[in-house]
Scaffold this motif. Structure first.
Motif, PDB file in Angstrom:
ATOM      1  N   ASN A   1     -28.353  16.188  22.731  1.00 26.79           N
ATOM      2  CA  ASN A   1     -28.218  15.347  21.540  1.00 26.79           C
ATOM      3  C   ASN A   1     -27.899  16.168  20.296  1.00 26.79           C
ATOM      4  O   ASN A   1     -27.280  15.669  19.364  1.00 26.79           O
TER       5      ASN A   1
ATOM      6  N   LYS B   1     -23.673  15.417  21.532  1.00 34.40           N
ATOM      7  CA  LYS B   1     -23.581  14.037  21.059  1.00 34.40           C
ATOM      8  C   LYS B   1     -22.779  13.874  19.768  1.00 34.40           C
ATOM      9  O   LYS B   1     -22.000  12.924  19.658  1.00 34.40           O
TER      10      LYS B   1
ATOM     11  N   VAL C   1     -19.061  13.939  20.839  1.00 34.95           N
ATOM     12  CA  VAL C   1     -18.686  12.742  21.598  1.00 34.95           C
ATOM     13  C   VAL C   1     -18.679  11.518  20.687  1.00 34.95           C
ATOM     14  O   VAL C   1     -17.800  10.657  20.804  1.00 34.95           O
ATOM     15  N   THR C   2     -19.618  11.447  19.753  1.00 32.73           N
ATOM     16  CA  THR C   2     -19.653  10.332  18.809  1.00 32.73           C
ATOM     17  C   THR C   2     -18.422  10.346  17.912  1.00 32.73           C
ATOM     18  O   THR C   2     -17.836   9.296  17.638  1.00 32.73           O
TER      19      THR C   2
ATOM     20  N   SER D   1     -15.382   9.274  19.992  1.00 38.27           N
ATOM     21  CA  SER D   1     -15.414   7.859  20.363  1.00 38.27           C
ATOM     22  C   SER D   1     -15.563   6.929  19.164  1.00 38.27           C
ATOM     23  O   SER D   1     -15.795   5.731  19.337  1.00 38.27           O
TER      24      SER D   1
ATOM     25  N   THR E   1     -16.102   2.862  19.022  1.00 39.17           N
ATOM     26  CA  THR E   1     -17.375   2.385  18.490  1.00 39.17           C
ATOM     27  C   THR E   1     -17.155   1.394  17.355  1.00 39.17           C
ATOM     28  O   THR E   1     -17.855   0.381  17.268  1.00 39.17           O
TER      29      THR E   1
ATOM     30  N   GLN F   1     -21.868   2.861  21.357  1.00 38.06           N
ATOM     31  CA  GLN F   1     -22.841   3.934  21.195  1.00 38.06           C
ATOM     32  C   GLN F   1     -23.895   3.901  22.303  1.00 38.06           C
ATOM     33  O   GLN F   1     -24.456   4.929  22.668  1.00 38.06           O
TER      34      GLN F   1
ATOM     35  N   VAL G   1     -22.483   5.942  25.000  1.00 33.36           N
ATOM     36  CA  VAL G   1     -22.628   7.363  24.661  1.00 33.36           C
ATOM     37  C   VAL G   1     -24.055   7.833  24.950  1.00 33.36           C
ATOM     38  O   VAL G   1     -24.258   8.910  25.518  1.00 33.36           O
ATOM     39  N   ASN G   2     -25.052   7.014  24.592  1.00 28.07           N
ATOM     40  CA  ASN G   2     -26.441   7.368  24.875  1.00 28.07           C
ATOM     41  C   ASN G   2     -26.701   7.481  26.376  1.00 28.07           C
ATOM     42  O   ASN G   2     -27.414   8.378  26.829  1.00 28.07           O
TER      43      ASN G   2
END
Length: 121
Positions: A47, A51, A54-55, A58, A62, A70, A73-74
């Motif tokens: 994280n 993360k 990737v966030t 994406s 999103t 999301q 993603v989690n």
């Protein structure tokens, strides 16, 4: 000290997810609490390092899904943390499929939020 508290909170959240979601089980020759601790450690690292990237990648998806992506993603972060802990340390969690990771990611996020509020400085 804050890192240790986050690690404990994340490990507890992973253990609750493993208790609730049928497709998430502790894996390895060690006790279950060690498997959850290893996965919580790797989930914190993932994280922190993976993360945000990737966030960012994406972000268009999103935005188009109004934030629902999301959750995917989690679930990917939980799957990656479980895979890393099993393959690097020999103990962690095994996740059967996407839906187990999806619901496990939701539970871990909720539990970390609740426990984060309770343990706030």
């Amino acid at each position: 000290m804050r890192f240790l508290l986050n690690w404990i909170v994340t490990s507890l959240a992973v253990s609750v997810a493993a208790f609730i979601v049928p497709g998430i089980v502790p894996f390895g020759p060690m006790d279950a609490w060690i498997c959850f601790a290893f996965t919580g450690l790797f989930l914190g690292i993932v994280n922190w390092l993976v993360k945000p990237l990737v966030t960012l990648i994406s972000l268009p998806v999103t935005i188009m899904t109004l934030g629902i992506f999301q959750l995917v993603v989690n679930s990917f972060m939980l799957e990656l943390a479980g895979w890393l802990s099993v393959n690097l340390l020999g103990a962690g969690i095994a996740i059967e499929g996407f839906w187990s990771a999806f619901f496990g990611g939701i539970i871990v996020s909720i539990m970390c939020s609740i426990l984060g509020v309770v343990t706030k400085d």
